[in-house]
Write an enzyme that holds these catalytic residues in place. Sequence first.
Site, PDB file in Angstrom:
ATOM      1  N   SER A 243       1.328  -1.005  -0.312  1.00  0.00           N
ATOM      2  CA  SER A 243      -0.108  -0.247   0.026  1.00  0.00           C
ATOM      3  C   SER A 243       0.990   1.223  -0.052  1.00  0.00           C
ATOM      4  CB  SER A 243      -0.602  -0.189   1.012  1.00  0.00           C
ATOM      5  OG  SER A 243      -2.047   0.616   1.325  1.00  0.00           O
TER       6      SER A 243
ATOM      7  N   ASP B   9      -9.814  -4.996  -4.397  1.00  0.00           N
ATOM      8  CA  ASP B   9      -9.166  -4.314  -3.295  1.00  0.00           C
ATOM      9  C   ASP B   9     -10.347  -3.600  -3.161  1.00  0.00           C
ATOM     10  OD1 ASP B   9      -7.732  -2.380  -2.159  1.00  0.00           O
ATOM     11  OD2 ASP B   9      -5.581  -3.396  -2.852  1.00  0.00           O
TER      12      ASP B   9
ATOM     13  N   HIS C 188      -7.642  -5.831  -0.515  1.00  0.00           N
ATOM     14  CA  HIS C 188      -6.409  -4.371   0.419  1.00  0.00           C
ATOM     15  C   HIS C 188      -5.450  -5.634   1.185  1.00  0.00           C
ATOM     16  CE1 HIS C 188      -3.702  -1.193  -0.162  1.00  0.00           C
ATOM     17  NE2 HIS C 188      -3.948  -1.172   1.552  1.00  0.00           N
TER      18      HIS C 188
END
Length: 271
Positions: A95, A224, A252
């Site tokens: 991320s 996600d 995610h």
Amino acid sequence: MSTFTVKDGTQIYYKDWGTGQPIVFHHGWPLSSDDWDAQMMFFLQKGYRVIAHDRRGHGRSGQASEGNNMETYASDIAELTEALDLKDAIHVGHSTGGGEVIRYAAKYGKGRVAKAVIISAVTPIMIQNESNPEGVPLSVFDEIRKGTGFNRAQYFYDFPIPFYGWNRDEQTVQEGIKQNWWRQGMMGSVLSHYEGIKAFSESDFTEDLKSLDIPVLVLHGEDDQIVPYAQAPRAAKLLKNGKLISYPGFPHGMPTTEAETINNDILDFIK
């Protein structure tokens, strides 16, 4: 505790276990190095040296009032990797950490980084603007800012639900993982988390991606709900030596909930 003090006086906490080729893990917002437990243990047992830090303002690192931006995040990593004299390293980022890996590798990694892996990453850029009309509207990030800055305890308690895809049919909340996410988030600085939203949403990694010659593995879940899947093929296309693996139905937070799959795909890429 292992800590390293960077040039502006901020203490950075890190873990450094094992010997062999180093793998450096870069966590997502608003978590800490603890989010890499499943990867640290896996790769340690495979004979690698595993290193993970708490980003400034996150986890056990110093809660600096300055430097909560991508440039400083990358600079902090450059100082840490130089202090540990890491060479031939693989850098793995999730991320926000994926953006940190790409910025670090492009700006500071020459001669030190062998390969990179970015997972559910914010690259090349998240926010919707004139050059990125398909991006995420500013209003979404303003909502995250409001929840983080002024209702953090409850907001962080609720955030893992879409993060791990537990709002999908036939999915069950894993309370231990949810509470561990909340624990990690609440360890950090509310100011750093608030300012970090701009860092992960508005940083543009287009030129960084274009500049890299090293092999880069791009991993992204097709379900996600935090960083849209469309980011992944766009990032891979900008890389000179990129490889994309996508996962139908994965969320995610797939490094935690789908650790076995993710770890083995990273291992194959490293080998």
